[in-house]
Design an enzyme around this catalytic site. Structure first.
Site, PDB file in Angstrom:
ATOM      1  NE  ARG A 223      -6.160  -2.590   2.372  1.00 53.72           N
ATOM      2  CZ  ARG A 223      -6.645  -1.434   1.904  1.00 53.72           C
ATOM      3  NH1 ARG A 223      -7.832  -1.001   2.278  1.00 53.72           N
ATOM      4  NH2 ARG A 223      -5.957  -0.722   1.032  1.00 53.72           N
ATOM      5  CG  HIS A 271     -12.846  -2.011  -0.387  1.00 50.89           C
ATOM      6  ND1 HIS A 271     -11.793  -2.855  -0.161  1.00 50.89           N
ATOM      7  CD2 HIS A 271     -12.326  -0.750  -0.252  1.00 50.89           C
ATOM      8  CE1 HIS A 271     -10.691  -2.157   0.092  1.00 50.89           C
ATOM      9  NE2 HIS A 271     -11.004  -0.860   0.032  1.00 50.89           N
TER      10      HIS A 271
HETATM   11  P1  NDP Z   1      -1.863   6.882   7.407  1.00 54.34           P
HETATM   12  O1  NDP Z   1      -0.610   6.174   7.079  1.00 54.34           O
HETATM   13  O2  NDP Z   1      -1.961   8.353   7.127  1.00 54.34           O
HETATM   14  O3  NDP Z   1      -2.185   6.718   8.975  1.00 54.34           O
HETATM   15  C1  NDP Z   1      -2.002   5.514   9.641  1.00 54.34           C
HETATM   16  C2  NDP Z   1      -2.264   5.737  11.140  1.00 54.34           C
HETATM   17  O4  NDP Z   1      -2.233   4.463  11.800  1.00 54.34           O
HETATM   18  C3  NDP Z   1      -1.216   6.613  11.812  1.00 54.34           C
HETATM   19  O5  NDP Z   1      -1.816   7.440  12.770  1.00 54.34           O
HETATM   20  C4  NDP Z   1      -0.312   5.587  12.508  1.00 54.34           C
HETATM   21  O6  NDP Z   1       0.328   6.075  13.696  1.00 54.34           O
HETATM   22  C5  NDP Z   1      -1.327   4.537  12.900  1.00 54.34           C
HETATM   23  N1  NDP Z   1      -0.668   3.236  13.109  1.00 54.34           N
HETATM   24  C6  NDP Z   1       0.048   2.485  12.232  1.00 54.34           C
HETATM   25  N2  NDP Z   1       0.537   1.377  12.808  1.00 54.34           N
HETATM   26  C7  NDP Z   1       0.115   1.421  14.087  1.00 54.34           C
HETATM   27  C8  NDP Z   1       0.296   0.567  15.203  1.00 54.34           C
HETATM   28  N3  NDP Z   1       1.010  -0.567  15.126  1.00 54.34           N
HETATM   29  N4  NDP Z   1      -0.272   0.909  16.371  1.00 54.34           N
HETATM   30  C9  NDP Z   1      -0.979   2.061  16.496  1.00 54.34           C
HETATM   31  N5  NDP Z   1      -1.190   2.927  15.469  1.00 54.34           N
HETATM   32  C10 NDP Z   1      -0.644   2.599  14.285  1.00 54.34           C
HETATM   33  O7  NDP Z   1      -3.048   6.091   6.692  1.00 54.34           O
HETATM   34  P2  NDP Z   1      -4.420   6.665   6.092  1.00 54.34           P
HETATM   35  O8  NDP Z   1      -5.129   7.392   7.174  1.00 54.34           O
HETATM   36  O9  NDP Z   1      -4.172   7.371   4.821  1.00 54.34           O
HETATM   37  O10 NDP Z   1      -5.179   5.278   5.732  1.00 54.34           O
HETATM   38  C11 NDP Z   1      -5.456   4.322   6.730  1.00 54.34           C
HETATM   39  C12 NDP Z   1      -5.976   3.046   6.109  1.00 54.34           C
HETATM   40  O11 NDP Z   1      -7.311   3.193   5.676  1.00 54.34           O
HETATM   41  C13 NDP Z   1      -5.260   2.566   4.843  1.00 54.34           C
HETATM   42  O12 NDP Z   1      -4.047   1.930   5.148  1.00 54.34           O
HETATM   43  C14 NDP Z   1      -6.275   1.628   4.241  1.00 54.34           C
HETATM   44  O13 NDP Z   1      -6.061   0.317   4.742  1.00 54.34           O
HETATM   45  C15 NDP Z   1      -7.609   2.158   4.744  1.00 54.34           C
HETATM   46  N6  NDP Z   1      -8.421   2.716   3.655  1.00 54.34           N
HETATM   47  C16 NDP Z   1      -9.634   2.130   3.356  1.00 54.34           C
HETATM   48  C17 NDP Z   1     -10.429   2.645   2.376  1.00 54.34           C
HETATM   49  C18 NDP Z   1     -11.772   2.078   2.094  1.00 54.34           C
HETATM   50  O14 NDP Z   1     -12.409   2.480   1.109  1.00 54.34           O
HETATM   51  N7  NDP Z   1     -12.281   1.194   2.903  1.00 54.34           N
HETATM   52  C19 NDP Z   1     -10.015   3.803   1.584  1.00 54.34           C
HETATM   53  C20 NDP Z   1      -8.762   4.364   1.988  1.00 54.34           C
HETATM   54  C21 NDP Z   1      -7.988   3.813   2.979  1.00 54.34           C
HETATM   55  P3  NDP Z   1       1.508   7.163  13.594  1.00 54.34           P
HETATM   56  O15 NDP Z   1       0.862   8.404  13.030  1.00 54.34           O
HETATM   57  O16 NDP Z   1       1.930   7.351  14.978  1.00 54.34           O
HETATM   58  O17 NDP Z   1       2.535   6.596  12.662  1.00 54.34           O
HETATM   59  C1  OXD Z   2      -7.440   2.448  -0.203  1.00 55.00           C
HETATM   60  C2  OXD Z   2      -8.682   1.708  -0.398  1.00 55.00           C
HETATM   61  O1  OXD Z   2      -6.530   1.939   0.471  1.00 55.00           O
HETATM   62  O2  OXD Z   2      -9.517   2.146  -1.218  1.00 55.00           O
HETATM   63  O3  OXD Z   2      -7.336   3.588  -0.698  1.00 55.00           O
HETATM   64  O4  OXD Z   2      -8.897   0.683   0.259  1.00 55.00           O
END
Ligand code: NDP
Ligand code: OXD
Length: 308
Positions: A223, A271
């Site tokens: 993000r 994006h």
């Molecule tokens: P998940 O919820 O599956 O994974 C999130 C990960 O981040 C977990 O490993 C979690 O740790 C870790 N995490 C969360 N908070 C913290 C913290 N404070 N400190 C350290 N680690 C942390 O998310 P996704 O993998 O499905 O998606 C990740 C992000 O990707 C989305 O939230 C979105 O913002 C972005 N995204 C962007 C897209 C784009 O087109 N640019 C498309 C899709 C997603 P733990 O496992 O230990 O809880």
């Molecule tokens: C998502 C994105 O969060 O596209 O899936 O950013």
């Protein structure tokens, strides 16, 4: 019994077709043509206007069309119903492709060659081996975990950072704030795939860049609010960072006069790092619609306290 579909960016007709082929009796209302709000029991949404979802008195669940739910959770009037995020093979596949492409571009110096070409300079450089390159992935969830695994399979030295420790083949796990600096010290190409929460907002700032080795690169596909853009520009201009690939921004679309557009060391994509295809995403969505209608817990349900 009807589903509300609300997204300015997703193909409504394709979603309608895929959901109807699995649940022919479910009504499909495309916002703003919602019909009787009392008939809406599930909402499938991406960036709904704040306050919109409280108009549906019988809403049982909100299903996000995106993996990130920061926008949804920021709605002060979001009804108190379960929220699920998108987990889908095509979303994962497209994200890991993007991350591998961006890492390889920095690793093999294509970002530098693009600049040299514009200056008509034959800037031969001896290519490094993947095994000598350390790539760090912040966030080891559905997407970050898969990206880290693919990078390890490709032969990079991969480090990961998450809230809790992870066991992923070929990936050295770091967890929690206490291990962030060690993780950054070792990372030459940094990939951000964290959810946006109160704890992660602004995490890519001058302090983080100072902890990276001199000449490191940044890939932000999570993000825009993770990144302090002014700190990035300063780090690139001073040479502390060698390059950045950015897919997400604080303001989207990125304003025409934003300094990042013209920065020589920045590649901007609008994006598009990953996206869900209705043909693959519909299985999980329909499973969650069935769960919501029968009062069962959703798959990939968001923990509102944690923010992801
Ligand atoms: P998940 O919820 O599956 O994974 C999130 C990960 O981040 C977990 O490993 C979690 O740790 C870790 N995490 C969360 N908070 C913290 C913290 N404070 N400190 C350290 N680690 C942390 O998310 P996704 O993998 O499905 O998606 C990740 C992000 O990707 C989305 O939230 C979105 O913002 C972005 N995204 C962007 C897209 C784009 O087109 N640019 C498309 C899709 C997603 P733990 O496992 O230990 O809880
Ligand atoms: C998502 C994105 O969060 O596209 O899936 O950013």
């Amino acid at each position: 019994m009807a589903l509300l579909f609300l997204s300015p960016d997703d193909p409504a007709d394709l979603w309608r077709r895929e959901i109807a082929s699995r649940m022919p009796d479910l009504g499909f209302r495309i916002w703003p043509e919602v019909g009787d709000p009392a008939e809406i029991e599930v909402a499938l949404v991406w960036r709904p206007p704040p306050g919109e979802l409280r108009r549906y008195p019988n809403l049982k669940a909100v299903l996000s069309l995106g993996a990130g739910v920061d926008g949804l959770l920021a709605d002060q009037e979001l009804p108190d119903v379960p929220v699920a995020r998108m987990v889908d093979p095509s979303l994962r596949r497209t994200m890991i492709e993007y991350v591998l492409l961006a890492v390889l571009r920095h690793h093999r110096g294509f970002d530098r060659f693009e600049r040299e070409q514009r200056a008509r300079r034959w800037a031969y450089a001896f290519p490094p081996q993947a095994a000598e390159r350390r790539v760090g992935v912040m966030g080891l969830g559905e997407l970050g975990g898969a990206a880290a695994g693919l990078l390890a399979d490709h032969g990079f030295q991969v480090l990961g950072w998450s809230r809790s420790p992870k066991a992923i083949d070929g990936v050295t796990s770091h967890a929690g704030r206490g291990e962030l600096r060690t993780f950054l010290h070792r990372t030459e190409i940094l990939v951000c795939l964290l959810p946006l929460t109160a704890e992660t907002r602004g995490i890519l700032d001058a302090a983080a860049f100072a902890d990276l080795p001199h000449g490191a690169c940044l890939i932000n596909v999570a993000r825009g609010e993770h990144l302090v853009e002014a700190d990035l520009i300063e780090a690139l201009d001073s040479g502390r960072l060698a390059g950045a690939t950015l897919d997400v921004f604080r303001e989207e679309p990125l304003p025409e006069d934003h300094p990042l557009w013209a920065h020589q060391k920045v590649l901007i994509t609008p994006h598009v790092a990953s996206y869900s295809w209705p043909a693959t995403g519909a299985d999980g969505v329909v499973e969650n619609i069935r769960r919501a209608l029968s009062g069962r817990p959703l798959a990939h349900q968001v923990d509102r306290a944690k923010g992801y």
